[in-house]
Enzyme design. Structure first.
Site, PDB file in Angstrom:
ATOM      1  N   VAL A   1       1.347   5.114   6.093  1.00 35.61           N
ATOM      2  CA  VAL A   1      -0.067   5.398   6.284  1.00 35.61           C
ATOM      3  C   VAL A   1      -0.224   6.907   6.214  1.00 35.61           C
ATOM      4  CG1 VAL A   1      -2.077   5.087   7.772  1.00 35.61           C
ATOM      5  CG2 VAL A   1      -0.257   3.378   7.783  1.00 35.61           C
TER       6      VAL A   1
ATOM      7  N   ARG B   1      10.012  12.154   3.541  1.00 36.68           N
ATOM      8  CA  ARG B   1      10.639  11.215   4.476  1.00 36.68           C
ATOM      9  C   ARG B   1      11.031   9.886   3.834  1.00 36.68           C
ATOM     10  NH1 ARG B   1       7.568  14.806   6.632  1.00 36.68           N
ATOM     11  NH2 ARG B   1       7.875  15.536   8.774  1.00 36.68           N
TER      12      ARG B   1
ATOM     13  N   HIS C   1      -9.729   5.564  10.212  1.00 33.52           N
ATOM     14  CA  HIS C   1      -8.941   4.392   9.811  1.00 33.52           C
ATOM     15  C   HIS C   1      -7.452   4.611  10.086  1.00 33.52           C
ATOM     16  CE1 HIS C   1      -7.971   0.809   7.466  1.00 33.52           C
ATOM     17  NE2 HIS C   1      -7.089   1.533   6.791  1.00 33.52           N
TER      18      HIS C   1
ATOM     19  N   TRP D   1       0.846  -1.191   0.000  1.00 30.78           N
ATOM     20  CA  TRP D   1       0.000   0.000   0.000  1.00 30.78           C
ATOM     21  C   TRP D   1       0.884   1.244   0.000  1.00 30.78           C
ATOM     22  CZ3 TRP D   1      -5.003   0.031  -0.966  1.00 30.78           C
ATOM     23  CH2 TRP D   1      -5.716   1.197  -0.737  1.00 30.78           C
TER      24      TRP D   1
ATOM     25  N   THR E   1     -11.240   9.512   7.416  1.00 30.69           N
ATOM     26  CA  THR E   1     -11.896   8.669   8.421  1.00 30.69           C
ATOM     27  C   THR E   1     -10.897   8.328   9.527  1.00 30.69           C
ATOM     28  OG1 THR E   1     -11.279   6.549   7.424  1.00 30.69           O
ATOM     29  CG2 THR E   1     -13.273   7.644   6.567  1.00 30.69           C
TER      30      THR E   1
ATOM     31  N   SER F   1      -0.306  -1.999   5.689  1.00 29.59           N
ATOM     32  CA  SER F   1       0.524  -1.768   6.864  1.00 29.59           C
ATOM     33  C   SER F   1       0.134  -2.638   8.046  1.00 29.59           C
ATOM     34  CB  SER F   1       0.481  -0.290   7.258  1.00 29.59           C
ATOM     35  OG  SER F   1       1.152   0.478   6.276  1.00 29.59           O
ATOM     36  N   PHE F   2      -1.152  -2.919   8.224  1.00 28.54           N
ATOM     37  CA  PHE F   2      -1.554  -3.738   9.362  1.00 28.54           C
ATOM     38  C   PHE F   2      -0.946  -5.138   9.266  1.00 28.54           C
ATOM     39  CE2 PHE F   2      -4.436  -5.976  12.247  1.00 28.54           C
ATOM     40  CZ  PHE F   2      -4.417  -5.100  13.314  1.00 28.54           C
ATOM     41  N   GLU F   3      -0.777  -5.635   8.073  1.00 28.96           N
ATOM     42  CA  GLU F   3      -0.207  -6.968   7.861  1.00 28.96           C
ATOM     43  C   GLU F   3       1.291  -7.036   8.128  1.00 28.96           C
ATOM     44  OE1 GLU F   3      -4.048  -6.531   6.141  1.00 28.96           O
ATOM     45  OE2 GLU F   3      -2.260  -5.410   5.561  1.00 28.96           O
TER      46      GLU F   3
END
Length: 158
Positions: free
Chosen positions: A90, A136, A97, A31, A95, A65-67
């Site tokens: 991210v 960054r 999220h 992502w 939202t 990113s959660f994975e």
């Protein structure tokens, strides 16, 4: 430390151990791949600059990113690395999220560091805008991938 006060790619080469006998795992999120690809490039380049061999740098991708948490856990358990680096990005949206993902990944990686026998280096950019992420990931503020590689080398020698 605020990135505005510290260029992410600046460090003292003399304080970085030789990485020629080290093996690294890198888990990178697909992502925001423009950003994560630049982070990955910086990390690999910096590891190699300090002696890591290409065959000792193993990269796995995960969808988001959660994975990164699961990917890092699997590398810690199964692959014999000296350190694992997670790389993701991210960018705040409309939202909540963003908050859930950033908090979840942060807690997950902190937990892995507490229970695993190797360091897991946190390379998740959490920015408000795409431009901040670009700044960054090789832009005017350096590359967080470079910083993560240096941290991985140093922590592997800890």
């Amino acid at each position: 430390m605020a990135t505005a006060l510290h260029h992410l790619s600046d460090y003292d080469c003399d304080k970085v151990p030789d990485a020629s006998n080290m093996c690294f795992g890198i888990v990178v999120s697909e992502w925001n791949d423009e950003i994560t690809g630049a982070l990955l490039s910086g990390a690999v380049k910096t590891l190699e600059l300090h002696g890591a061999l290409q065959e000792n740098i193993h990269v796995k991708t995960v969808p988001g990113s959660f994975e990164l948490i699961y990917g890092a856990q699997q590398m810690c358990k199964n692959d014999g690395f000296d350190a694992v680096i997670i790389l993701g990005s991210v960018i705040r949206g409309e939202t909540p999220h963003f908050d859930y993902i950033c908090q979840g990944v942060t807690y997950g990686i902190a937990h892995l560091n507490a229970v695993q026998n190797i360091p897991v280096i946190y390379g998740l950019l959490t920015t408000d805008t795409l431009q901040q992420a670009k700044d960054r990931s090789g832009g005017k503020l350096g590359n967080k991938g470079d910083e993560c590689a240096i941290d991985a080398i140093k922590m592997a020698k800890f």
